[in-house]
Design a protein around this motif. Structure first.
Motif, mmCIF file in Angstrom:
data_model
loop_
_atom_site.group_PDB
_atom_site.id
_atom_site.type_symbol
_atom_site.label_atom_id
_atom_site.label_comp_id
_atom_site.label_asym_id
_atom_site.label_seq_id
_atom_site.Cartn_x
_atom_site.Cartn_y
_atom_site.Cartn_z
ATOM 1 N N ASN A 1 -25.650 6.515 -55.952
ATOM 2 C CA ASN A 1 -24.629 6.025 -55.026
ATOM 3 C C ASN A 1 -23.350 5.638 -55.777
ATOM 4 O OD1 ASN A 1 -26.204 6.410 -52.779
ATOM 5 N ND2 ASN A 1 -26.612 4.261 -52.420
ATOM 6 N N TYR A 2 -23.513 4.980 -56.922
ATOM 7 C CA TYR A 2 -22.357 4.548 -57.712
ATOM 8 C C TYR A 2 -21.553 5.756 -58.182
ATOM 9 C CZ TYR A 2 -19.533 2.179 -61.185
ATOM 10 O OH TYR A 2 -18.481 1.694 -61.911
ATOM 11 N N ARG A 3 -22.240 6.773 -58.699
ATOM 12 C CA ARG A 3 -21.544 7.974 -59.176
ATOM 13 C C ARG A 3 -20.796 8.673 -58.038
ATOM 14 N NH1 ARG A 3 -26.341 8.946 -62.424
ATOM 15 N NH2 ARG A 3 -27.051 10.333 -60.784
ATOM 16 N N ILE A 4 -21.386 8.708 -56.857
ATOM 17 C CA ILE A 4 -20.736 9.338 -55.704
ATOM 18 C C ILE A 4 -19.477 8.567 -55.327
ATOM 19 C CG2 ILE A 4 -20.978 9.817 -53.233
ATOM 20 C CD1 ILE A 4 -23.995 10.390 -53.853
ATOM 21 N N LEU A 5 -19.572 7.243 -55.234
ATOM 22 C CA LEU A 5 -18.397 6.434 -54.893
ATOM 23 C C LEU A 5 -17.311 6.565 -55.955
ATOM 24 C CD1 LEU A 5 -20.087 3.190 -53.513
ATOM 25 C CD2 LEU A 5 -18.904 4.960 -52.199
ATOM 26 N N LEU A 6 -17.699 6.578 -57.214
ATOM 27 C CA LEU A 6 -16.747 6.718 -58.307
ATOM 28 C C LEU A 6 -16.047 8.068 -58.251
ATOM 29 C CD1 LEU A 6 -15.909 4.995 -60.746
ATOM 30 C CD2 LEU A 6 -17.623 6.207 -62.075
ATOM 31 N N LYS B 1 -22.989 14.678 -50.331
ATOM 32 C CA LYS B 1 -23.168 14.453 -51.761
ATOM 33 C C LYS B 1 -24.484 13.749 -52.077
ATOM 34 C CE LYS B 1 -18.446 14.539 -53.405
ATOM 35 N NZ LYS B 1 -18.589 15.327 -54.622
ATOM 36 N N GLY B 2 -25.206 13.300 -51.027
ATOM 37 C CA GLY B 2 -26.499 12.657 -51.237
ATOM 38 C C GLY B 2 -26.463 11.140 -51.218
ATOM 39 N N PHE B 3 -25.401 10.564 -50.682
ATOM 40 C CA PHE B 3 -25.283 9.101 -50.630
ATOM 41 C C PHE B 3 -26.351 8.519 -49.710
ATOM 42 C CE2 PHE B 3 -23.428 5.018 -49.464
ATOM 43 C CZ PHE B 3 -22.937 4.579 -50.672
ATOM 44 N N ASN B 4 -26.989 7.425 -50.151
ATOM 45 C CA ASN B 4 -28.028 6.757 -49.373
ATOM 46 C C ASN B 4 -27.502 5.371 -48.981
ATOM 47 O OD1 ASN B 4 -30.286 5.484 -48.350
ATOM 48 N ND2 ASN B 4 -31.665 6.368 -49.861
#
Length: 115
Positions: free
Chosen positions: A51-56, A74-77
């Protein structure tokens, strides 16, 4: 009195307070004991990290907008976050460490970075 290894049962040679015949047996014994709780923690940490990598990735300028469908693609949960911040006006931000998101009207989300 002969002591045996707690993991493999081999004879222990050396100090009187030794419990394992080798580092391999000591590690294997402790890994078996902690296996169940470690898997849960590992899975949660992996979800938070993803989740952190997606937001970043979606928020390079520290403040932007995106859609829910883009996050999901992108696979965010949305079940995994580290904290919740409620503003004086009642807006509820969800944070994954220092990267946060605010649900807006419809399919939109505001992405922010906490400084």
């Amino acid at each position: 009195m002969q002591k045996t290894c707690l993991e493999c049962g081999e004879k222990i040679v050396g100090r009187a307070d030794k419990k394992f015949c080798s580092d391999y047996c000591r590690n294997a014994y402790n890994n078996n004991i902690n296996k169940d709780s470690t898997n849960l923690i590992r899975n949660v940490n992996n979800s938070l990290r993803k989740n952190y990598r997606i937001l970043l990735d979606l928020n390079p300028t520290d403040k932007t907008m995106t859609s829910k469908s883009k996050l999901l693609a992108k696979g965010f949960n949305f079940e995994y976050f580290t904290s919740i911040y409620t503003t004086k006006t009642g807006n509820v931000y969800y944070f994954v460490y220092d990267q946060g998101y605010l649900p807006l009207e419809g399919d939109l989300y505001a992405l922010v970075k906490r400084n």
